[in-house]
Design an enzyme around this catalytic site. Structure first.
Site, PDB file in Angstrom:
ATOM      1  N   THR A 146       0.823  -1.196   0.000  1.00 46.71           N
ATOM      2  CA  THR A 146       0.000   0.000   0.000  1.00 46.71           C
ATOM      3  C   THR A 146       0.865   1.256   0.000  1.00 46.71           C
ATOM      4  O   THR A 146       1.770   1.410   0.816  1.00 46.71           O
ATOM      5  CB  THR A 146      -0.899   0.010   1.253  1.00 46.71           C
ATOM      6  OG1 THR A 146      -1.631  -1.218   1.309  1.00 46.71           O
ATOM      7  CG2 THR A 146      -1.858   1.192   1.238  1.00 46.71           C
ATOM      8  N   GLU A 147       0.582   2.169  -0.928  1.00 45.87           N
ATOM      9  CA  GLU A 147       1.278   3.455  -1.039  1.00 45.87           C
ATOM     10  C   GLU A 147       2.797   3.300  -1.205  1.00 45.87           C
ATOM     11  O   GLU A 147       3.567   4.183  -0.838  1.00 45.87           O
ATOM     12  CB  GLU A 147       0.980   4.339   0.181  1.00 45.87           C
ATOM     13  CG  GLU A 147      -0.473   4.376   0.621  1.00 45.87           C
ATOM     14  CD  GLU A 147      -1.416   5.001  -0.405  1.00 45.87           C
ATOM     15  OE1 GLU A 147      -0.936   5.464  -1.446  1.00 45.87           O
ATOM     16  OE2 GLU A 147      -2.639   5.006  -0.164  1.00 45.87           O
ATOM     17  N   LEU A 148       3.234   2.178  -1.753  1.00 45.19           N
ATOM     18  CA  LEU A 148       4.660   1.858  -1.916  1.00 45.19           C
ATOM     19  C   LEU A 148       5.414   1.872  -0.584  1.00 45.19           C
ATOM     20  O   LEU A 148       6.624   2.083  -0.550  1.00 45.19           O
ATOM     21  CB  LEU A 148       5.361   2.803  -2.905  1.00 45.19           C
ATOM     22  CG  LEU A 148       5.035   2.628  -4.389  1.00 45.19           C
ATOM     23  CD1 LEU A 148       5.972   3.486  -5.237  1.00 45.19           C
ATOM     24  CD2 LEU A 148       5.108   1.184  -4.843  1.00 45.19           C
ATOM     25  N   SER A 348      -6.366   2.679   3.595  1.00 50.64           N
ATOM     26  CA  SER A 348      -5.507   3.813   3.952  1.00 50.64           C
ATOM     27  C   SER A 348      -6.157   5.168   3.683  1.00 50.64           C
ATOM     28  O   SER A 348      -5.847   6.156   4.352  1.00 50.64           O
ATOM     29  CB  SER A 348      -4.177   3.726   3.197  1.00 50.64           C
ATOM     30  OG  SER A 348      -4.376   3.867   1.802  1.00 50.64           O
TER      31      SER A 348
END
Length: 407
Positions: A146-148, A348
């Site tokens: 998630t989100e790198l 997220s």
């Protein structure tokens, strides 16, 4: 090997409906079905359907030389099944070409890798199962958190799950003088290859493409190819990672973003010595040059490339900690609605909406949020979480009662 790796993140959260304090204990359905359906259909028409058709044409016309990689969140796949089966079918057609790779991630596009290895593994396995079911038995070999979000520890957990490589941000404070245009290794388990986003060239497309105040506006394929050719010859890999919604949603069709993408492969083939590869192909073909040390988690968000977009203030930390305090209790409850809501509440985006940053980062956060203020986002989420906590407690009591009766 000199190659370009295009990776696109496809994600839409289940947005929470307006939920008042007086709804707590009375209304147990939290999701704004009307908004979620409306948004997924709007983005489908502006981005997913036209861009998938464009990519399919590029793949077919270039006879296997043009390739891309996708990560589609589980919550987004759920919405495709419910509201946009035509979009799901268009992704399936792309994957069936054999030139499109799918990555693993957490099912809920969650931040659980930061607090719970057990929940992280469960969520990843849930996403794996969804990909396998929807894409004819497909099994991803590369992971995108998630989100790198990445750290040495998170990377080692991903390696234990059997993945060959993982994606993250080529953050300056991590790389220092080093270039993102190489393949690296996890510092704990060197068997895990690390692919780093070239944020300069990625963001030229994703964020600056239509910015008329940008000194390099307008961005043409000729200009972009010149920048590619300026990359030192020893640097083998150019990782262009971005939100898929860049095309048609964040950068509207009127900006020329589709025409840019349509003409880019031919420009690359005709005027550079680069080709195109999927993430697995890059990981297998390029030799890692060094371990990369990331003791503190990084991400691809904001100037800091850290976690403050989601966990940077008291509001976010309060909501996040209250949610994950429930983990052990939730896992004992065999109830589909409880498990669904537990999953969707982890997304997220809910914490992103609570961010109180200002200036340029704050403008980006406001663009993505449907709340008037971060405080509204916090209050709405906490009202929902309060009701969810009550439901969990009631289910606990039911389990205790059943246990006593069995004794």
């Amino acid at each position: 090997m000199r190659t370009i790796c295009f990776y696109f993140q496809v994600h839409q959260p289940f947005r929470i409906k307006p939920y008042r304090f007086f709804d707590i204990g009375d209304d147990h359905y939290y999701w704004d079905d009307y908004s979620n359906k409306s948004i997924i259909r709007k983005v489908a028409q502006k981005c997913y359907l036209p861009m998938n058709a464009l990519l399919l044409d590029l793949i077919n016309s270039n006879h296997g030389k043009f390739k891309v990689t996708f990560s589609i969140s589980g919550v987004c796949l759920d919405q495709f099944e419910a509201y946009a089966p035509d979009v799901l079918e268009s992704f399936q057609r792309l994957v069936n070409t054999g030139q499109v790779e799918l990555l693993s991630e957490t099912d809920a596009h969650a931040l659980c890798s930061l607090v719970s290895p057990a929940e992280f593994k469960r969520s990843v396995e849930s996403h794996q199962a969804k990909i396998k079911r929807l894409f004819n038995g497909y099994q991803p070999k590369v992971f995108r958190n998630t989100e790198l979000i990445y750290s040495d520890k998170i990377g080692s957990m991903v390696a234990e799950m059997g993945y060959e490589a993982m994606l993250t941000e080529g953050a300056k404070h991590i790389l220092g003088w080093k270039s993102p245009n190489f393949v690296y290794q996890n510092a704990i388990d060197p068997n895990l290859k690390i692919l780093l986003k070239n944020f300069q060239l990625s963001d030229d497309i994703a964020f600056r493409f239509s910015n008329k105040t940008w000194s390099d506006y307008p961005l043409t394929t000729e200009k972009f190819v010149n920048w590619i050719n300026a990359i030192p010859k020893e640097q083998e890999v150019l990782n262009l990672f971005m939100d898929y919604e860049t095309f048609g949603e964040h950068q509207w069709a009127e900006t020329g973003i589709f025409e840019f993408m349509k003409s880019l492969p031919a420009a690359v083939f005709n005027h550079t010595n680069f080709g195109f590869s999927t993430t697995t192909e890059v990981a297998r073909a390029a030799k890692p040059i060094a371990k990369i040390n990331v003791p503190v988690p990084i991400s691809w968000a904001d100037e800091e490339r850290d976690l403050t977009a989601w966990l940077g203030n008291d509001l976010q930390n309060e909501a996040f900690s209250k949610l994950y305090e429930l983990e052990a209790k939730v896992k004992k409850i065999d109830n589909p609605e409880i498990q669904r809501d537990w999953n969707y509440l982890q997304t997220s985006d809910h914490f992103y909406y609570m961010c109180t940053k200002f200036f340029s980062d704050g403008a980006v956060h406001s663009y993505f949020s449907h709340y008037e203020t971060p405080y509204d986002a916090f209050i709405n989420y906490m009202n929902v979480l309060s009701d969810f906590i009550l439901r969990v407690k009631n289910k606990e009591k039911e389990l205790e009662t059943v246990g006593k009766e069995e004794v």
